[in-house]
Motif scaffolding. Structure first.
Motif, short mmCIF file in Angstrom:
data_model
loop_
_atom_site.label_atom_id
_atom_site.label_comp_id
_atom_site.label_asym_id
_atom_site.label_seq_id
_atom_site.Cartn_x
_atom_site.Cartn_y
_atom_site.Cartn_z
N LEU A 174 89.42 25.12 87.48
CA LEU A 174 88.03 24.90 87.07
C LEU A 174 87.27 24.05 88.08
O LEU A 174 86.08 23.83 87.96
N ARG A 201 85.78 30.02 86.19
CA ARG A 201 84.55 30.18 85.42
C ARG A 201 84.45 31.59 84.85
O ARG A 201 84.08 31.76 83.70
N GLU A 236 86.70 31.63 81.93
CA GLU A 236 86.16 30.84 80.83
C GLU A 236 85.04 31.60 80.10
O GLU A 236 84.97 31.59 78.87
N LYS A 261 84.73 32.60 76.11
CA LYS A 261 83.54 32.26 75.32
C LYS A 261 82.91 33.52 74.74
O LYS A 261 82.49 33.54 73.58
N MET A 265 90.74 23.13 77.28
CA MET A 265 90.82 23.55 78.68
C MET A 265 91.34 22.44 79.58
O MET A 265 90.96 21.28 79.42
N ARG A 266 92.18 22.82 80.53
CA ARG A 266 92.60 21.88 81.58
C ARG A 266 92.47 22.55 82.94
O ARG A 266 92.59 23.76 83.06
N ASP A 267 92.25 21.72 83.94
CA ASP A 267 91.97 22.20 85.29
C ASP A 267 93.23 22.11 86.16
O ASP A 267 93.72 21.02 86.40
#
Lengths: 402, 315
Positions: free
Chosen positions: A47, A56, A59, A63, A82-84
């Protein structure tokens, strides 16, 4: 909880009263309905950093799915955390994030993994913790073999490369020069294209391997032109690198030299087209999704996507992959009636059939890998805009490497 | 001064042990914090004590990681053996590289170490048969530590294993830097031209420091590979080299407890910020780094000793 109350109803008034008062004491319990509960889906994606756009895209897919289908399946509310993982090569980080999502955030399913090393490093952890991991991007064939709790809804590179190789051989192309990025997926693409193409009677007359982040392809394209093949097969890791590659094929005059360009479809991802422009003209590619697909699921998806990302946004195939990852989780929850233990979920996933925006796909019960349509597309103009238009569908393609 | 610095190790150790009981769900994070603290200590032996900067120290970290991973993949699954092998091999690599690193001044050293970093990265990428290339290595299983303690899901074994290594490294470096050799290193840092005049063999001292530093960095890499069951190009990449420099600077270069705090603080901050905002956490890191330069001169250690001086002045 709900189940334990049933026998007490039959046991007599007193226990009914007891159960009722116990239920009243619990602020959230509603005896009339099956118990509400929450399922946390841990999401591990890049992310930040160079590959943040991939994360993105994913993600937005997640969504979009929840926008269209809501957050509830039966009495289970699906929540994401969420984790990056910061991009490729940080497998130690992705493993730790997976562990933390399971232990700290109580995630029961993990969704994500954009890069092969990041998925591989989490494999033994998922096996030990007995948590399903749904891969929504990483495309190296071997991943799903590393844990019985892995399932994949993206694609494998051999699926694309060998479909394209077969198509090229079937359609009278005799000689090909390959240009692939010099890393795992690139070598996979080269190997499987060559295998399928030569099995069909074609011949690879030469090849070049380019640095992964190369922005200058003119020397490689020059060598390709000098080799005088009927077509060039290209693979590179997407994003700016692929835009540079595509533009230079145009500038170096590949098509003027009478050489066709074949690429795996990720190189000409729909959301890169505006940057590539007429470099897309006549380019043949193989992929499992393009915006132009006409089916009810895709129409719904596109409408939802434009609500999430804006009216003029174009989804990537990665957006659909993440969307389908969520679809698979919802499908499994419906099939298990809300049971969330790993084995019930995995049993429901194996053999699942989903009507996706990319067309129907199934999860092979033996390999837990995706079996899907691969579209052969040609770059051409439609309504004044460049697009990948499918002209042939290869149905039910399995990963040829397994 | 000396008493204070000896004393700082004990509270740090107590805090580490207490964190095991206070934060049982953060063990795997704590494990990585300990490992990065070891790496930062190794690096700071050069920057903080000998005054030699490097932008390629992750080369040794990665060397250690690959050593442990390759050994485990070929059947040597005892972690402690892997650790020692990593220490030796990375130290050896550092020894081989000293000749080109020790000559020249800071600027050329930055360039040379940076170049070595890129070279090693590409070499590891090309040696796909050994290192797994860009896919990294994860196809190995570690045995139990000393044949007794299996690496578990919650990270309890990893926590104690890395903490034990950190304590040993801390004590060793403490002893080393307070020895005459440590004094000589500081002399080199302060004035490299004068040291030969008092008969100190500058090159040999630097070579020794570089070898030790490389070996310990390799040890840290091996710990990370073993406890996360993974080794990759990332571990010897430029970003890791730059990060270790930031950690040492933030903590207070030249101070052993300071560097430990810097590494732990920086890495924890990174984790906490990225959990809070998975997309924009780099912004927070940047702000903290900039603030630390302006507010905390001399890093955390500098801040603490300034505070102590002020307190003592009042008392």
């Amino acid at each position: 909880m709900a189940r334990s109350k049933q026998p007490s109803v039959q046991a007599g008034r007193r226990s009914v009263l007891l159960a009722a008062s116990a239920a009243a004491a619990l602020p959230l319990a509603r005896p009339a309905i099956a118990q509400e509960r929450k399922l946390v889906v841990g999401v591990v994606l890049p992310l930040s950093g160079t590959f943040a756009d991939q994360g993105r895209n994913n993600e937005e897919g997640i969504k979009t799915f929840q926008k269209i289908h809501g957050t509830k399946v039966g009495n289970v509310t699906v929540e994401t955390v969420m984790r990056d993982d910061q991009g490729p090569g940080s497998g130690d980080l992705s493993r730790r994030l997976t562990q933390e999502l399971i232990q700290r955030s109580r995630a029961e399913i993990i969704l994500g993994y954009s890069f092969t090393p990041n998925a591989l490093s989490a494999a033994s952890l998922l096996t030990e913790a007995k948590k399903p991991g749904i891969i929504i991007n990483a495309a190296t064939s071997i991943i799903t073999e590393r844990s019985p709790y892995f399932a994949r809804v993206s694609m494998t590179l051999p699926q694309l490369a060998s479909s394209l190789g077969q198509w090229a051989a079937r359609n009278g192309i005799k000689t090909v020069f390959t240009i692939v990025s010099d890393y795992g997926p690139g070598l996979d693409a080269e190997t499987w294209f060559t295998k399928a193409f030569e099995a069909g009677g074609g011949k690879v007359v030469g090849g070049a391997r380019t640095p992964v982040a190369a922005m200058d392809y003119s020397p490689f394209l020059q060598r390709a032109i000098e080799a005088k093949p009927e077509a060039v097969f290209g693979f590179n890791p997407g994003g700016d690198v692929s835009v540079a590659f595509m533009k230079q094929t145009k500038e170096r005059g590949l098509s003027q030299a009478g050489i066709k360009l074949l690429v795996t479809g990720d190189v000409v991802d729909d959301n890169l087209i505006p940057a590539m422009g007429d470099a897309l003209d006549g380019v043949i590619s193989a992929l499992h999704y393009q915006v132009e697909l006409d089916n009810p699921a895709n129409r719904r998806f596109l409408a939802g996507f434009r609500e999430v990302a804006g009216a003029n946004a174009t989804p990537s195939y990665r957006t659909v992959q993440a969307y389908d990852g969520m679809a698979l989780i919802y499908h499994a929850l419906q099939a298990t009636g809300g049971k969330t233990d790993a084995d019930s979920i995995m049993n429901a996933i194996k053999g699942a059939r989903i009507d996706s925006p990319r067309g129907p796909f199934t999860i092979d019960p033996a390999t837990r890998d995706i079996v899907q349509n691969i579209y052969i597309r040609r770059g051409q103009q439609k309504d004044g805009r460049w697009a990948n238009i499918a002209f042939e569908t290869i149905e039910g393609v399995k990963d040829p490497a397994k | 001064m000396r008493l204070i610095r000896i004393g700082a190790g004990l509270p740090l150790l107590l805090a580490a042990v207490a964190s095991f009981f206070l934060f049982p769900e953060y063990l795997s994070l704590l494990n990585t914090l300990f490992i990065l603290a070891i790496f930062a200590l190794a690096y700071d032996l050069l920057q903080g004590h000998a005054g030699v900067v490097s932008l390629g120290h992750a080369v040794f970290f990665g060397m250690g990681a690959y050593t442990a991973a390759v050994l485990a993949a070929h059947g040597v699954t005892e972690p402690v053996v892997g650790l020692l092998a990593a220490l030796l091999l990375s130290g050896l690599l550092a020894l081989l590289l000293t000749r080109i690193v020790v000559v020249g001044n800071d600027l050329t050293r930055l360039l040379v170490t940076l170049g070595i970093g890129f070279l090693m990265l590409e070499a590891a990428n090309q040696a796909r048969w050994l290192t797994g290339g860009a896919d990294g290595m994860s196809d190995f299983t570690m045995g139990p530590v000393l044949g007794l303690f299996r690496f578990d899901f919650a990270g309890e074994t990893a926590f104690w294993y890395s903490l034990a290594a950190l304590v040993l490294v801390y004590a060793f470096l403490w002893r080393l830097t307070t020895s005459p050799f440590g004094l000589a290193l500081r002399g080199i840092r302060e004035n490299v031209r004068r040291m030969p005049a008092i008969g100190a063999p500058v090159r040999r001292h630097l070579a020794t420091a570089y070898t030790i530093s490389g070996g310990i960095a390799g040890l840290a890499g091996a710990l990370l590979a073993q406890t996360s069951n993974f080794a990759s190009l990332d571990m010897l990449g430029f970003e890791r080299s730059a990060e270790v420099m930031m950690m040492a600077t933030l903590g207070g270069t030249g101070s052993i407890p300071g560097v430990v705090l810097g590494a732990v603080g920086f890495s924890y901050l990174k984790d906490a910020l990225s959990a809070m905002s998975p997309k924009y956490w780099h912004l927070g890191i940047g702000l903290v780094l900039m603030l630390s330069v302006f507010v905390l001169r001399g890093g955390i250690a500098g801040g603490v000793s300034a505070l102590l001086r002020r307190l003592r002045g009042r008392g």
